[in-house]
Design a protein around this motif. Structure first.
Motif, short mmCIF file in Angstrom:
data_model
loop_
_atom_site.label_atom_id
_atom_site.label_comp_id
_atom_site.label_asym_id
_atom_site.label_seq_id
_atom_site.Cartn_x
_atom_site.Cartn_y
_atom_site.Cartn_z
N ASP B 28 -48.59 -36.09 -28.39
CA ASP B 28 -49.01 -37.39 -27.82
C ASP B 28 -48.84 -37.40 -26.31
OD1 ASP B 28 -49.52 -38.34 -30.35
OD2 ASP B 28 -47.52 -39.22 -30.59
N LEU B 29 -47.64 -36.99 -25.88
CA LEU B 29 -47.34 -37.01 -24.44
C LEU B 29 -48.26 -36.05 -23.69
CD1 LEU B 29 -45.58 -37.95 -22.08
CD2 LEU B 29 -43.96 -36.13 -22.65
N ALA B 30 -48.46 -34.86 -24.29
CA ALA B 30 -49.32 -33.86 -23.66
C ALA B 30 -50.73 -34.41 -23.45
CB ALA B 30 -49.36 -32.60 -24.52
N ASP B 32 -51.61 -37.57 -23.28
CA ASP B 32 -51.60 -38.68 -22.33
C ASP B 32 -51.54 -38.22 -20.88
OD1 ASP B 32 -51.72 -40.30 -24.48
OD2 ASP B 32 -49.65 -41.03 -24.37
N VAL B 33 -50.83 -37.12 -20.63
CA VAL B 33 -50.69 -36.67 -19.23
C VAL B 33 -51.63 -35.51 -18.90
CG1 VAL B 33 -48.32 -37.50 -19.01
CG2 VAL B 33 -48.72 -35.15 -19.74
N GLY B 34 -52.43 -35.09 -19.88
CA GLY B 34 -53.47 -34.09 -19.62
C GLY B 34 -52.99 -32.65 -19.50
N VAL B 35 -52.01 -32.29 -20.33
CA VAL B 35 -51.59 -30.89 -20.37
C VAL B 35 -51.52 -30.42 -21.83
CG1 VAL B 35 -50.25 -30.98 -18.22
CG2 VAL B 35 -49.13 -31.53 -20.38
N THR B 36 -51.19 -29.15 -22.02
CA THR B 36 -51.06 -28.65 -23.40
C THR B 36 -49.67 -28.99 -23.94
OG1 THR B 36 -50.25 -26.51 -22.63
CG2 THR B 36 -52.62 -26.72 -22.94
N ARG B 37 -49.56 -28.97 -25.27
CA ARG B 37 -48.26 -29.27 -25.90
C ARG B 37 -47.22 -28.22 -25.49
NH1 ARG B 37 -45.19 -27.86 -29.95
NH2 ARG B 37 -46.55 -26.13 -30.51
N GLN B 38 -47.69 -26.98 -25.31
CA GLN B 38 -46.77 -25.89 -24.92
C GLN B 38 -46.12 -26.17 -23.56
OE1 GLN B 38 -49.77 -25.43 -26.21
NE2 GLN B 38 -49.48 -24.13 -28.01
N THR B 39 -46.87 -26.84 -22.68
CA THR B 39 -46.32 -27.16 -21.36
C THR B 39 -45.19 -28.18 -21.48
OG1 THR B 39 -48.37 -26.62 -20.25
CG2 THR B 39 -46.91 -28.09 -19.08
N ILE B 40 -45.41 -29.20 -22.31
CA ILE B 40 -44.35 -30.20 -22.53
C ILE B 40 -43.11 -29.51 -23.12
CG2 ILE B 40 -43.71 -32.30 -23.81
CD1 ILE B 40 -45.73 -32.82 -21.55
#
Lengths: 140, 86
Positions: B28-30, B32-40
Motif C-alpha cells: 500500500d505504502l509503496a 502511494d509513494v510511487g516506488v516498489t515494495r522492495q524499496t519500502i
C-alpha cells in the motif's frame, strides 16, 4: 498494462529475435539481424512505457548505476589487457598457442571498441556533470 | 526502529511503526509513494537510505514532519572503532 503482460511481451520479442537470428544465419543476412536487435530493443522500451505499475524506482536506478559502473570497469580492464596481448602477437606476426596472426589482428578492433567505450563514458560523464550542476563559477 | 550506517552517522526510520499505526501494508505504502515494495522493505531494514524527495513523500503520506520518521545520528569516534564495522 500490468507488469506480467510486459514480461510476456518481452518473451514474445525474444522469440521473434531468435527466429530472425536463425533466418539470418540461413540466408546470410547480418544486417537484418542487426536491425532486428535495434527494433527489438526499441519495441521493448516502448512497451515498458505503457506499464502502469512501478517497474523501476530510485533504488533500482541506484543498483543499475552501481552495477553498470562496476561492469564497465571490469570489462574495460579485461578487454584492454586482452587487446594489448593480441596486439603483441599481431605485431610480431607469428603463431602463439591457439592464436593465429589473423585472429590476433582482431585485437586492434577490440582496442578500438575499448577506446570508443571510454569516449562514450567521458561524454556521458560530462553530460551528467552539467546536468547535476557540477562546474561553473563559485559565487563567493 | 531501523538503522543504516553511513560514513559519519546512521539513518534511522520509523516507517514500520507508522505503517502499523495507519494499518498500511508495504505494498500500500509503496503504491502511494510511487516506488516498489522492495524499496519500502529495504528502507525499513535500513539497507537503503531514501532520497530526500522520497523521504518527504513518505512523511507526507503519513501526514507528519519528516524528522518524526527519519532521524540521523552521528557516530562518535570511539563508537566507530568499537568493532561495529568489519
Amino acid at each position: 498494462m500490468k507488469q506480467h503482460t510486459y514480461f510476456l511481451l518481452l518473451g514474445f520479442i525474444a522469440l521473434i529475435e531468435v527466429g530472425i537470428f536463425i533466418w539470418s544465419v540461413e540466408h546470410l543476412e547480418p544486417l537484418v539481424m542487426t536491425g532486428a536487435v535495434i527494433i527489438g530493443v526499441l519495441a521493448a522500451w516502448i512497451i515498458r512505457q505503457l506499464v502502469d505499475e512501478v517497474v523501476a524506482d530510485e533504488r533500482t536506478h541506484l543498483i543499475t548505476e552501481k552495477a553498470s559502473l562496476r561492469t564497465l570497469q571490469v570489462l574495460g580492464v579485461i578487454l584492454f589487457s586482452y587487446a594489448l596481448g593480441g596486439a603483441v602477437i599481431s605485431l610480431r606476426g607469428e603463431v602463439f598457442g591457439p592464436f593465429s596472426y589473423q585472429v590476433a589482428r582482431f585485437a586492434f578492433i577490440l582496442m578500438f571498441i575499448v577506446f570508443l567505450m571510454i569516449i562514450v563514458y567521458v561524454i556521458f560523464l560530462s553530460w551528467y556533470e552539467r546536468k547535476y550542476g557540477a562546474g561553473g563559477e563559485d559565487e563567493e | 526502529m531501523n538503522e543504516n550506517t553511513g560514513p559519519g552517522g546512521r539513518m534511522k526510520n520509523k516507517i514500520k511503526v507508522f505503517r502499523a499505526m495507519n494499518d498500511l501494508t508495504q505494498e500500500d505504502l509503496a503504491r502511494d509513494v510511487g516506488v516498489t515494495r522492495q524499496t519500502i522493505l529495504a528502507i525499513e531494514k535500513g539497507k537503503y537510505d531514501p532520497s530526500l524527495e522520497l523521504a518527504f513523500r513518505i512523511s507526507s503520506r503519513f501526514g507528519v514532519h519528516i524528522e518524526e520518521i527519519f532521524t540521523y545520528e552521528e557516530i562518535l569516534a570511539d563508537e566507530k572503532g568499537s568493532g561495529d564495522n568489519p
